[in-house]
Design a protein around this motif. Structure first.
Motif, PDB file in Angstrom:
ATOM      1  N   PHE A  93       0.836  -1.191   0.000  1.00  0.00           N
ATOM      2  CA  PHE A  93       0.000   0.000   0.000  1.00  0.00           C
ATOM      3  C   PHE A  93       0.879   1.252   0.000  1.00  0.00           C
ATOM      4  O   PHE A  93       0.633   2.206  -0.744  1.00  0.00           O
ATOM      5  N   ARG A 115       3.569  -9.296 -12.460  1.00  0.00           N
ATOM      6  CA  ARG A 115       2.404  -9.934 -11.806  1.00  0.00           C
ATOM      7  C   ARG A 115       2.607 -10.004 -10.305  1.00  0.00           C
ATOM      8  O   ARG A 115       1.671  -9.869  -9.546  1.00  0.00           O
ATOM      9  N   GLU A 116       3.843 -10.218  -9.878  1.00  0.00           N
ATOM     10  CA  GLU A 116       4.157 -10.198  -8.453  1.00  0.00           C
ATOM     11  C   GLU A 116       5.659 -10.059  -8.283  1.00  0.00           C
ATOM     12  O   GLU A 116       6.415 -10.372  -9.186  1.00  0.00           O
ATOM     13  N   ILE A 118       9.044 -11.412  -6.704  1.00  0.00           N
ATOM     14  CA  ILE A 118       9.381 -12.779  -6.310  1.00  0.00           C
ATOM     15  C   ILE A 118       9.920 -12.851  -4.877  1.00  0.00           C
ATOM     16  O   ILE A 118      10.280 -13.911  -4.406  1.00  0.00           O
ATOM     17  N   ASP A 119       9.955 -11.705  -4.154  1.00  0.00           N
ATOM     18  CA  ASP A 119      10.371 -11.801  -2.742  1.00  0.00           C
ATOM     19  C   ASP A 119       9.170 -12.077  -1.835  1.00  0.00           C
ATOM     20  O   ASP A 119       9.046 -13.158  -1.281  1.00  0.00           O
ATOM     21  N   TYR A 120       8.252 -11.118  -1.748  1.00  0.00           N
ATOM     22  CA  TYR A 120       7.096 -11.353  -0.875  1.00  0.00           C
ATOM     23  C   TYR A 120       5.868 -11.842  -1.635  1.00  0.00           C
ATOM     24  O   TYR A 120       4.834 -12.113  -1.042  1.00  0.00           O
ATOM     25  N   ASN A 121       5.997 -11.963  -2.958  1.00  0.00           N
ATOM     26  CA  ASN A 121       4.947 -12.570  -3.777  1.00  0.00           C
ATOM     27  C   ASN A 121       3.564 -11.984  -3.514  1.00  0.00           C
ATOM     28  O   ASN A 121       2.571 -12.711  -3.483  1.00  0.00           O
ATOM     29  N   GLY A 122       3.503 -10.675  -3.333  1.00  0.00           N
ATOM     30  CA  GLY A 122       2.248 -10.073  -2.909  1.00  0.00           C
ATOM     31  C   GLY A 122       1.199  -9.952  -3.997  1.00  0.00           C
ATOM     32  O   GLY A 122       0.021 -10.114  -3.747  1.00  0.00           O
ATOM     33  N   ALA A 123       1.638  -9.667  -5.221  1.00  0.00           N
ATOM     34  CA  ALA A 123       0.683  -9.367  -6.295  1.00  0.00           C
ATOM     35  C   ALA A 123      -0.318  -8.308  -5.835  1.00  0.00           C
ATOM     36  O   ALA A 123      -1.513  -8.444  -6.028  1.00  0.00           O
ATOM     37  N   GLN A 124       0.178  -7.286  -5.180  1.00  0.00           N
ATOM     38  CA  GLN A 124      -0.698  -6.273  -4.590  1.00  0.00           C
ATOM     39  C   GLN A 124      -0.601  -4.914  -5.272  1.00  0.00           C
ATOM     40  O   GLN A 124      -1.614  -4.245  -5.477  1.00  0.00           O
ATOM     41  N   SER A 127      -2.928  -3.687  -8.697  1.00  0.00           N
ATOM     42  CA  SER A 127      -4.356  -3.349  -8.551  1.00  0.00           C
ATOM     43  C   SER A 127      -4.567  -2.198  -7.581  1.00  0.00           C
ATOM     44  O   SER A 127      -5.490  -1.402  -7.745  1.00  0.00           O
ATOM     45  N   MET A 128      -3.732  -2.100  -6.542  1.00  0.00           N
ATOM     46  CA  MET A 128      -3.871  -0.980  -5.605  1.00  0.00           C
ATOM     47  C   MET A 128      -3.614   0.333  -6.314  1.00  0.00           C
ATOM     48  O   MET A 128      -4.346   1.311  -6.147  1.00  0.00           O
ATOM     49  N   ASN A 139      -4.900  -8.051 -14.705  1.00  0.00           N
ATOM     50  CA  ASN A 139      -3.796  -8.737 -14.034  1.00  0.00           C
ATOM     51  C   ASN A 139      -3.338  -9.980 -14.790  1.00  0.00           C
ATOM     52  O   ASN A 139      -4.133 -10.627 -15.448  1.00  0.00           O
ATOM     53  N   GLN A 209       1.007  -2.958   7.375  1.00  0.00           N
ATOM     54  CA  GLN A 209       1.505  -4.341   7.456  1.00  0.00           C
ATOM     55  C   GLN A 209       2.856  -4.364   8.123  1.00  0.00           C
ATOM     56  O   GLN A 209       3.715  -3.555   7.791  1.00  0.00           O
ATOM     57  N   ILE A 211       5.963  -7.220   9.253  1.00  0.00           N
ATOM     58  CA  ILE A 211       6.378  -8.620   9.299  1.00  0.00           C
ATOM     59  C   ILE A 211       6.766  -8.941  10.732  1.00  0.00           C
ATOM     60  O   ILE A 211       7.666  -8.332  11.304  1.00  0.00           O
TER      61      ILE A 211
ATOM     62  N   PRO B 105      -6.558  -6.477  -3.722  1.00  0.00           N
ATOM     63  CA  PRO B 105      -5.825  -5.222  -3.476  1.00  0.00           C
ATOM     64  C   PRO B 105      -6.689  -3.992  -3.734  1.00  0.00           C
ATOM     65  O   PRO B 105      -6.548  -2.970  -3.047  1.00  0.00           O
ATOM     66  N   ARG B 106      -7.576  -4.086  -4.718  1.00  0.00           N
ATOM     67  CA  ARG B 106      -8.476  -2.959  -4.989  1.00  0.00           C
ATOM     68  C   ARG B 106      -9.423  -2.749  -3.817  1.00  0.00           C
ATOM     69  O   ARG B 106      -9.682  -1.614  -3.413  1.00  0.00           O
ATOM     70  N   ASP B 117      -1.966 -11.270   1.370  1.00  0.00           N
ATOM     71  CA  ASP B 117      -2.232 -12.091   0.197  1.00  0.00           C
ATOM     72  C   ASP B 117      -1.779 -13.515   0.469  1.00  0.00           C
ATOM     73  O   ASP B 117      -0.735 -13.720   1.083  1.00  0.00           O
ATOM     74  N   LYS B 134       1.746 -16.496   5.741  1.00  0.00           N
ATOM     75  CA  LYS B 134       1.739 -16.658   4.285  1.00  0.00           C
ATOM     76  C   LYS B 134       3.116 -17.112   3.816  1.00  0.00           C
ATOM     77  O   LYS B 134       4.094 -17.033   4.567  1.00  0.00           O
ATOM     78  N   PHE B 137       9.262 -15.449  -0.452  1.00  0.00           N
ATOM     79  CA  PHE B 137      10.454 -15.854  -1.185  1.00  0.00           C
ATOM     80  C   PHE B 137      10.191 -17.124  -1.985  1.00  0.00           C
ATOM     81  O   PHE B 137      10.976 -18.073  -1.954  1.00  0.00           O
ATOM     82  N   SER B 138       9.067 -17.117  -2.686  1.00  0.00           N
ATOM     83  CA  SER B 138       8.708 -18.211  -3.581  1.00  0.00           C
ATOM     84  C   SER B 138       8.886 -19.577  -2.939  1.00  0.00           C
ATOM     85  O   SER B 138       9.587 -20.433  -3.473  1.00  0.00           O
ATOM     86  N   ASP B 144       4.980 -14.306   8.916  1.00  0.00           N
ATOM     87  CA  ASP B 144       3.823 -13.993   9.740  1.00  0.00           C
ATOM     88  C   ASP B 144       3.630 -12.488   9.669  1.00  0.00           C
ATOM     89  O   ASP B 144       4.480 -11.727  10.123  1.00  0.00           O
ATOM     90  N   THR B 146       1.480  -9.024  10.353  1.00  0.00           N
ATOM     91  CA  THR B 146       0.490  -8.405  11.234  1.00  0.00           C
ATOM     92  C   THR B 146      -0.165  -7.222  10.533  1.00  0.00           C
ATOM     93  O   THR B 146       0.512  -6.408   9.906  1.00  0.00           O
ATOM     94  N   LEU B 147      -1.486  -7.175  10.615  1.00  0.00           N
ATOM     95  CA  LEU B 147      -2.237  -6.036  10.084  1.00  0.00           C
ATOM     96  C   LEU B 147      -2.765  -5.227  11.250  1.00  0.00           C
ATOM     97  O   LEU B 147      -3.421  -5.772  12.139  1.00  0.00           O
TER      98      LEU B 147
END
Ligand SMILES: Cc1cc2nc3c(=O)[nH]c(=O)nc-3n(C[C@H](O)[C@H](O)[C@H](O)COP(=O)(O)OP(=O)(O)OC[C@H]3O[C@@H](n4cnc5c(N)ncnc54)[C@H](O)[C@@H]3O)c2cc1C
Ligand SMILES: Nc1ncnc2c1ncn2[C@@H]1O[C@H](COP(=O)(O)O)[C@@H](O)[C@H]1O
Lengths: 245, 326
Positions: A93, A115-116, A118-124, A127-128, A139, A209, A211, B105-106, B117, B134, B137-138, B144, B146-147
């Motif tokens: 975000f 599309r995403e 490759i580290d956190y693979n969010g695909a976010q 679209s945001m 997408n 967010q 981690i 995401p929208r 995600d 989730k 790193f593929s 873990d 937190t929101l």
């Protein structure tokens, strides 16, 4: 046509992942960073389109100064200019807000992302960003054609594809098939040094967010080998032991 | 307060991942002492809608609007966000399908919500924040996350949460959201189905072939094995690059990530980029003629042997097993 390609800076695909002592972040010691592979595909398609139809390709990254080699590499591949928004990316975000604040003023015809990451693979982010700019988005696009201000796209879906048509401007996230990534040549590498790289200050954005912890998956117990002539035994193990058939 | 989930349908029928999501939403709602509410968009019969009650949904908002017949993420996201406000939902969950991943995401941006995600487990509540696990790193790590935002959006990986029967009486209400013409700029012209077979991201069993199979003409036995097991077929990247198989079957870091109960890899070496997309499979079987193939290190069961001998034998062993257990 004015195209923006958003670039994320990620550990090389073969990196052995280790964490810092707090287990909250990646240990970047000795890690080689690259352009996110999907972003390379997006960049190449942007170059193909502007070469054929005229226009410029700007690459943009939200990151600190240590990521500039990645932007220079994008310039070497062929982007016309680069923008770095000067902030550590905190979450998707945050990144999308930074990009939208910048892109609002620029009137791009087309914004491409991968599309995403490759580290956190969010695909976010894709679209945001589209939502923040009130633009349509598509997408996981494996084909992108543009003609007369109208885009025709193929989006991957479960077991097939969707063919979509959309007027510019729009946001699209690239996957395999959209283009074959280009490798920079000597001339590209030389000219990259003198192409403009603008540093833009970040805007104030809340962070939602965090981690809490990173953890490696438990290693699988070592493999149980079954003789090639004993497929019946394998089926028995899959039924009784693994309980998957 | 409530937990809202998007009940995605496929031609008027709910997919298995939708019922998994209903189970997940019901469990999250129970943690919150609140209700799980579904939103369904499109032409779905009442009897199909009421099946959501079997997995714990107490209420279904049904949107049946001619304009929303085919998927447009901007319009659908707006409808789901309106449903979230309408039901006072503070948590919105979607399946991490191609569609869910485009929408979530929208919706998060609209609701000013934090978004996780690809969740693989239930959230843990801690006051007003939640922590969700989730992959990252593929496939090489878990994160873990937190929101801390007031509203939260989660997408759930198909096949990672068990179906839980929890028969609940459902009330079905018609919901009429506002739709803006500007939300329909991206229009679906055509849907091309590669096959009517089992969908790869949702499959419980996946049979996958690599370059060791030598050429497209040898995929007959892979398909036969998959059909017998009710499995989806997949392949490594060089196989789809060479057009032996369609790109939609390519799994791995740059392809589809799968987490079936059983992944059978035939003639695949087990390169790190391949493992990235399959390593969260619950059980992995590797068939490779090279005992040194790296894939054996990531496998639960292995057969060192020539696929052209082993696969036909495995097919007859499974036939035998199936007739014995019929
Ligand atoms: C940026 C990047 C992204 C990538 N992304 C992906 C990805 O998403 N997915 C992916 O799969 N790859 C990906 N790759 C490629 C990956 O590195 C490997 O090259 C690829 O996975 C190898 O495919 P393979 O195992 O089918 O072929 P090979 O490596 O050629 O292996 C073939 C295997 O078959 C075995 N074999 C041969 N004959 C037989 C026989 N008769 N019976 C049984 N076994 C036999 C061999 O022993 C060997 O182990 C990526 C690479 C890069 C650089
Ligand atoms: N820090 C960043 N700066 C610019 N673009 C980014 C950044 N992070 C992600 N992106 C873009 O968003 C896409 C999806 O990333 P993500 O949502 O993180 O999976 C990437 O492929 C990039 O195109």
């Amino acid at each position: 046509m004015k195209v923006l390609v958003c670039i994320s800076n990620v550990p090389d695909t073969t990196t052995k992942i280790t964490f810092n002592d707090d287990n909250k972040s990646l240990n970047i010691n000795g890690v080689q960073f690259i352009i996110n592979p999907y972003d390379e595909i997006a960049l190449t398609r942007a170059l193909e389109l502007t070469e054929a139809q005229g226009g410029t390709v700007t690459v943009l990254h939200v990151g600190d100064s240590s990521t500039e080699p990645t932007l220079r590499k994008a310039l070497a591949i062929g982007a016309h200019d680069a923008v770095r928004i000067d902030a550590l990316p905190r979450d998707a975000f945050f990144v999308a807000m930074q990009i939208s604040a910048y892109a609002k003023e620029q009137n791009y015809d087309l914004i491409l992302t991968g599309r995403e990451s490759i580290d956190y693979n969010g695909a976010q982010v894709s679209s945001m960003l589209a939502e923040l700019l009130d633009l349509p988005s598509v997408n996981i696009v494996k084909s992108l054609q543009i003609e007369g201000g109208q885009a025709s796209l193929e989006r991957e879906i479960e077991g097939g594809k969707e063919v979509i048509s959309c007027p510019l401007p729009l946001v699209a996230s690239a996957t395999e098939g959209m283009a074959e990534p280009r490798i920079p040549n000597m001339r590209g590498i030389m000219s990259a040094r003198t192409k403009p790289l603008t540093v833009v200050p970040a805007v104030e954005v809340p962070v939602y967010q965090h981690i809490e912890r990173l953890e490696k998956p438990a290693p699988r117990s070592s493999v149980k080998l079954v003789d090639a002539t004993e497929t019946v035994k394998l089926v028995g193990l899959l039924h009784q032991e693994a309980k998957v058939i | 307060m409530s937990v809202l989930f998007y009940a995605e349908n496929n031609g008027g029928k709910f997919k298995k991942s939708t019922f998994e999501l209903a189970s997940y939403a019901a469990a999250v709602a129970a943690q919150h002492q609140t209700d799980a509410v579904a939103i369904s968009i499109g032409d779905v019969s009442e009897s199909e809608l009421s099946r959501l009650g079997q997995y714990g949904a107490g209420r279904v908002l049904q949107v049946n609007n001619e304009q929303l017949k085919s998927f447009v993420n901007q319009a659908y996201a707006s409808v789901i966000a309106q449903a979230a406000s309408h039901t006072n939902a503070t948590v919105v969950v979607l399946s991490a399908s191609f569609t869910g991943k485009a929408l979530a995401p929208r919706i998060a941006a609209k609701l000013n919500a934090g978004y996780v995600d690809g969740a693989i487990d239930l959230p843990v509540f801690n006051g007003a924040s939640i922590t969700v696990r989730k992959g990252a790193f593929s496939g090489k790590a878990f994160a873990d996350v937190t929101l801390s935002s007031a509203n939260k959006v989660i997408s759930l990986i198909p096949n990672s949460y068990k179906l839980e029967e929890k028969p609940t009486t459902v009330s079905i209400e018609s919901f009429q959201p506002e739709v803006r013409p500007g939300d329909f700029r991206a229009m679906v012209k055509e849907i091309v189905k590669a096959s009517d077979k089992v969908s790869l991201p949702e499959a419980e069993i996946v049979v996958s072939g690599g370059r060791g199979l030598k050429g497209p003409e040898n995929w007959g036995m892979v398909e036969e094995l998959a059909d017998l097991l009710g499995a989806a077929t997949a392949c490594s990247k060089p196989v789809s690059d060479a057009h032996w198989r369609p790109h939609s079957e390519h799994v791995g870091q740059t392809g589809i990530a799968v987490s079936p109960n059983l992944y059978i890899a035939i003639g695949i070496s087990g390169a790190i980029q391949h493992l990235a997309g399959v390593s969260s499979s619950k059980t992995i079987v590797v068939i490779n003629k090279d005992p040194e193939a790296p894939f054996f290190k990531a496998a639960d069961y292995g057969i060192v042997g020539d696929a052209f001998d082993v696969i036909p034998q495995l097919i007859s062993a499974i036939r035998e097993f199936k007739s014995a257990h019929a």
